[in-house]
Design a protein around this motif. Structure first.
Motif, PDB file in Angstrom:
ATOM      1  N   MET A 297       0.942  -1.108  -0.006  1.00  0.00           N
ATOM      2  CA  MET A 297      -0.049  -0.157   0.100  1.00  0.00           C
ATOM      3  C   MET A 297       0.954   1.163  -0.152  1.00  0.00           C
ATOM      4  O   MET A 297       1.658   1.594   0.775  1.00  0.00           O
ATOM      5  N   ILE A 298       0.506   2.318  -0.784  1.00  0.00           N
ATOM      6  CA  ILE A 298       1.223   3.561  -0.974  1.00  0.00           C
ATOM      7  C   ILE A 298       0.739   4.352   0.198  1.00  0.00           C
ATOM      8  O   ILE A 298      -0.568   4.439   0.353  1.00  0.00           O
ATOM      9  N   GLN A 299       1.407   4.838   0.892  1.00  0.00           N
ATOM     10  CA  GLN A 299       0.871   5.791   2.097  1.00  0.00           C
ATOM     11  C   GLN A 299       1.829   7.085   1.586  1.00  0.00           C
ATOM     12  O   GLN A 299       2.859   7.362   1.538  1.00  0.00           O
ATOM     13  N   VAL A 300       0.848   8.302   1.492  1.00  0.00           N
ATOM     14  CA  VAL A 300       1.362   9.526   1.552  1.00  0.00           C
ATOM     15  C   VAL A 300       0.541  10.198   2.684  1.00  0.00           C
ATOM     16  O   VAL A 300      -0.739  10.552   2.338  1.00  0.00           O
ATOM     17  N   LYS A 301       1.047  10.428   3.780  1.00  0.00           N
ATOM     18  CA  LYS A 301       0.288  10.695   4.979  1.00  0.00           C
ATOM     19  C   LYS A 301       0.515  12.362   5.065  1.00  0.00           C
ATOM     20  O   LYS A 301       1.376  12.742   5.132  1.00  0.00           O
ATOM     21  N   LEU A 302      -0.592  13.017   5.365  1.00  0.00           N
ATOM     22  CA  LEU A 302      -0.512  14.497   5.457  1.00  0.00           C
ATOM     23  C   LEU A 302      -1.096  14.778   7.052  1.00  0.00           C
ATOM     24  O   LEU A 302      -2.087  14.039   7.446  1.00  0.00           O
ATOM     25  N   PHE A 303      -0.443  15.609   7.807  1.00  0.00           N
ATOM     26  CA  PHE A 303      -0.729  15.932   8.950  1.00  0.00           C
ATOM     27  C   PHE A 303      -1.966  17.282   9.034  1.00  0.00           C
ATOM     28  O   PHE A 303      -1.535  17.974   8.282  1.00  0.00           O
ATOM     29  N   ARG A 304      -2.967  17.182   9.726  1.00  0.00           N
ATOM     30  CA  ARG A 304      -3.679  18.419   9.673  1.00  0.00           C
ATOM     31  C   ARG A 304      -2.997  19.644  10.323  1.00  0.00           C
ATOM     32  O   ARG A 304      -3.132  20.838   9.772  1.00  0.00           O
ATOM     33  N   ALA A 305      -1.911  19.502  11.277  1.00  0.00           N
ATOM     34  CA  ALA A 305      -1.418  20.755  11.638  1.00  0.00           C
ATOM     35  C   ALA A 305      -0.694  21.215  10.513  1.00  0.00           C
ATOM     36  O   ALA A 305      -0.638  22.558  10.365  1.00  0.00           O
TER      37      ALA A 305
ATOM     38  N   PHE B  59       7.101  15.465  -1.873  1.00  0.00           N
ATOM     39  CA  PHE B  59       6.938  14.079  -1.121  1.00  0.00           C
ATOM     40  C   PHE B  59       7.312  13.199  -2.050  1.00  0.00           C
ATOM     41  O   PHE B  59       7.814  13.387  -3.206  1.00  0.00           O
ATOM     42  N   GLU B  60       8.103  12.355  -1.431  1.00  0.00           N
ATOM     43  CA  GLU B  60       8.685  11.177  -2.501  1.00  0.00           C
ATOM     44  C   GLU B  60       8.165   9.789  -2.042  1.00  0.00           C
ATOM     45  O   GLU B  60       7.914   9.373  -0.955  1.00  0.00           O
ATOM     46  N   ILE B  61       7.893   9.198  -3.303  1.00  0.00           N
ATOM     47  CA  ILE B  61       7.203   7.659  -3.283  1.00  0.00           C
ATOM     48  C   ILE B  61       7.941   6.810  -3.691  1.00  0.00           C
ATOM     49  O   ILE B  61       8.439   7.017  -4.851  1.00  0.00           O
ATOM     50  N   SER B  62       8.433   5.738  -3.135  1.00  0.00           N
ATOM     51  CA  SER B  62       9.226   4.727  -3.547  1.00  0.00           C
ATOM     52  C   SER B  62       8.380   4.046  -4.536  1.00  0.00           C
ATOM     53  O   SER B  62       7.364   3.581  -4.530  1.00  0.00           O
ATOM     54  N   SER B  63       9.212   3.707  -5.778  1.00  0.00           N
ATOM     55  CA  SER B  63       8.587   2.995  -6.662  1.00  0.00           C
ATOM     56  C   SER B  63       8.390   1.515  -6.395  1.00  0.00           C
ATOM     57  O   SER B  63       7.852   0.842  -7.336  1.00  0.00           O
ATOM     58  N   GLU B  64       9.125   1.099  -5.505  1.00  0.00           N
ATOM     59  CA  GLU B  64       8.943  -0.442  -4.823  1.00  0.00           C
ATOM     60  C   GLU B  64       7.333  -0.680  -4.706  1.00  0.00           C
ATOM     61  O   GLU B  64       6.989  -1.734  -4.793  1.00  0.00           O
TER      62      GLU B  64
END
Ligand code: ZN
Ligand code: ZN
Length: 169
Positions: free
Chosen positions: A1-9, A20-25
């Motif tokens: 699962m790809i996670q790109v987590k954003l915080f409300r703060a 943001f960097e997302i691993s191609s794995e």
């Protein structure tokens, strides 16, 4: 699962072209391949009465094989996208933007699934290394971008036609 987590703060403060960097794995089980280990994405956020609106740009280094000449090449794609993070259920049915539910009680939101779909949709249907790729010679198999094999491809076609005519005689 790809996670790109954003915080409300962070969203409250506002993201300004944050990278943001997302691993191609994450895509190993997909048919797409990448020339680099990372897919980069920049996000800008804007606060709205019902949540946040994200504007993003994603840069994807697709690793492709040319349909014409069969040479491998990197097809760097950039795409813009919009995501709405909202606490308004009525907006969840909007079709213009990707809308993600972000209830008031939640402090983080994961836009990973939307990013994943975005990458998969961006994959080019036609994979051509360059608009004027000459492809492979149908006669001798030479890469016609690299060498001029001198074959007369039209003549080859004519030969086949002749053979066929012979066969039905
Ligand atoms: Zn090519
Ligand atoms: Zn040839």
């Amino acid at each position: 699962m790809i996670q790109v987590k954003l915080f409300r703060a962070d969203l409250e403060r506002g993201l300004d072209k944050q990278l943001f960097e997302i691993s191609s794995e994450y895509f190993v089980d997909q048919i797409v391949e990448f020339a680099e280990e990372k897919i980069t994405c920049s996000l800008t956020s804007e606060k709205q009465w019902h949540g946040y609106r994200l504007t993003g740009e994603i840069s994807i280094p697709f690793f492709e094989t040319c349909d014409r000449c069969l040479v491998e090449f990197t097809d760097q794609h950039t795409a813009e996208f919009f995501i709405l993070l909202t606490n308004d259920t009525k907006l969840l049915s909007t079709e213009d933007d990707d809308v993600i539910w972000f209830g008031d009680a939640k402090n983080t939101v994961d836009i990973g699934p939307v990013i994943r779909d975005l990458v998969l949709v961006e994959e080019p249907f036609k994979k051509i290394c360059s608009a004027d790729c000459n492809g492979i010679c149908l006669h001798c198999g030479a890469n016609r971008n690299q060498e001029n094999c001198g074959c007369d491809v039209d003549a080859v076609v004519d030969d086949r036609w002749e053979n066929w005519k012979q066969m039905i005689k």
